[in-house]
Motif scaffolding. Sequence first.
Motif, PDB file in Angstrom:
ATOM      1  N   VAL A   1       0.826  -1.204   0.000  1.00 29.38           N
ATOM      2  CA  VAL A   1       0.000   0.000   0.000  1.00 29.38           C
ATOM      3  C   VAL A   1       0.865   1.261   0.000  1.00 29.38           C
ATOM      4  O   VAL A   1       1.804   1.386   0.798  1.00 29.38           O
ATOM      5  N   SER A   2       0.515   2.194  -0.870  1.00 33.17           N
ATOM      6  CA  SER A   2       1.183   3.492  -0.929  1.00 33.17           C
ATOM      7  C   SER A   2       0.145   4.589  -1.075  1.00 33.17           C
ATOM      8  O   SER A   2      -0.921   4.388  -1.669  1.00 33.17           O
TER       9      SER A   2
ATOM     10  N   LYS B   1       1.261   7.562  10.786  1.00 29.42           N
ATOM     11  CA  LYS B   1       0.288   6.786  11.562  1.00 29.42           C
ATOM     12  C   LYS B   1      -1.145   7.163  11.192  1.00 29.42           C
ATOM     13  O   LYS B   1      -1.990   6.294  10.964  1.00 29.42           O
ATOM     14  N   SER B   2      -1.421   8.478  11.155  1.00 28.72           N
ATOM     15  CA  SER B   2      -2.782   8.922  10.866  1.00 28.72           C
ATOM     16  C   SER B   2      -3.195   8.579   9.441  1.00 28.72           C
ATOM     17  O   SER B   2      -4.355   8.224   9.189  1.00 28.72           O
ATOM     18  N   THR B   3      -2.265   8.676   8.509  1.00 30.25           N
ATOM     19  CA  THR B   3      -2.576   8.308   7.122  1.00 30.25           C
ATOM     20  C   THR B   3      -2.929   6.838   7.035  1.00 30.25           C
ATOM     21  O   THR B   3      -3.900   6.450   6.365  1.00 30.25           O
ATOM     22  N   LEU B   4      -2.177   5.998   7.713  1.00 29.49           N
ATOM     23  CA  LEU B   4      -2.466   4.568   7.718  1.00 29.49           C
ATOM     24  C   LEU B   4      -3.854   4.298   8.295  1.00 29.49           C
ATOM     25  O   LEU B   4      -4.624   3.495   7.743  1.00 29.49           O
TER      26      LEU B   4
ATOM     27  N   ILE C   1      -9.715   7.760   3.149  1.00 26.46           N
ATOM     28  CA  ILE C   1      -8.959   8.033   1.931  1.00 26.46           C
ATOM     29  C   ILE C   1      -8.611   6.693   1.299  1.00 26.46           C
ATOM     30  O   ILE C   1      -8.603   5.660   1.971  1.00 26.46           O
ATOM     31  N   ALA C   2      -8.362   6.715   0.001  1.00 25.20           N
ATOM     32  CA  ALA C   2      -8.019   5.487  -0.718  1.00 25.20           C
ATOM     33  C   ALA C   2      -6.523   5.437  -0.984  1.00 25.20           C
ATOM     34  O   ALA C   2      -5.875   6.478  -1.174  1.00 25.20           O
ATOM     35  N   ALA C   3      -5.982   4.248  -0.969  1.00 27.16           N
ATOM     36  CA  ALA C   3      -4.577   4.073  -1.314  1.00 27.16           C
ATOM     37  C   ALA C   3      -4.377   4.339  -2.803  1.00 27.16           C
ATOM     38  O   ALA C   3      -5.247   4.051  -3.623  1.00 27.16           O
TER      39      ALA C   3
ATOM     40  N   VAL D   1      -6.215  -3.176   0.495  1.00 23.52           N
ATOM     41  CA  VAL D   1      -6.480  -3.143   1.926  1.00 23.52           C
ATOM     42  C   VAL D   1      -7.740  -3.963   2.208  1.00 23.52           C
ATOM     43  O   VAL D   1      -8.756  -3.789   1.534  1.00 23.52           O
ATOM     44  N   THR D   2      -7.645  -4.845   3.191  1.00 27.63           N
ATOM     45  CA  THR D   2      -8.793  -5.630   3.620  1.00 27.63           C
ATOM     46  C   THR D   2      -8.974  -5.458   5.122  1.00 27.63           C
ATOM     47  O   THR D   2      -8.005  -5.561   5.879  1.00 27.63           O
TER      48      THR D   2
END
Length: 299
Positions: free
Chosen positions: A11-12, A43-46, A54-56, A61-62
């Motif tokens: 994931v990016s 951390k917050s972005t993750l 937000i979308a990667a 992502v599951t």
Amino acid sequence: MNDYTFQFDKVSRRYPHFQLQDINLKLPTGGIMGLIGPNGAGKSTLIRILMGLIAADEGTVTVLGQPIPEQQQAAKRHIGFASEDMRLYKNATLDWHMSLIGRIYPEQWDSKYANHLLKAFDLIAEQKIKGMSHGQRVKSGLLLMLARHPKFLILDEPTTGLDPVARKEVLNEMIAVLQDEERSILFSSHNTQDVEQISDQITFIDRGTLVSSNDKESFIEEWRRVRMRTPENLMLQADGNIKELIRQGANTTLLVRGLTDQMVTDWQQQGATIQHIDYLSLEEIFVAEVEAKRQGDNS
């Protein structure tokens, strides 16, 4: 039942001045992961990606068996989120909030448990939010989340700003929640003491990259601080297993990853006198891991 509460696969997420890069991470069902990193580490972005906010840009992502963000609504029914800056309706009472959440989640809301948390957190249901202290507001947010028994708890800096008594109350309730082996927690914080107390898996993140992720015991067993007196002719340098070396005259302190009996024997045969071999705190391990990663990136 899914084997993993969530999974990140390559994931990016890119911003003009920050990138979350190539994250591979997963949390087993019933696990407690402490996510540690300095402010601005990602951390917050993750967490925002986990929540479907937000979308990667790349990767998959599951969460709870659902692809995110496509099926975020199905996943969110079983996700509880709390942070130190949760926004509640300031002119409404805590009791009003409890009734609201009970109506939104009628099948999940547990009034008996909510009343237990009222007493455990020393809260007054009839009190308005605007009259509460910061600690009381944080505990109110946790009550509203916990009382509907979510399968996956995401805690974003939940103990920041709490006094020692309030922090202990919150952490004690988190420990009680963990007795349910099918419930999972992601605990994001820069306070390593809180994370260390309840987590069984630790993930370090820095500058948008995953530094290291492992079970807590493995991290603690891997690192040692060695204090010894050394002769002038003993040549030591920070590389390989030795990640940091501080020499003050005959006194030498080493931070070592992967200390072996053979290393100690070799130093003693060269004239060193070992004074202390100590474990590192989780905070010290985090700093050592980050510095080792940065040195590797720059080499």
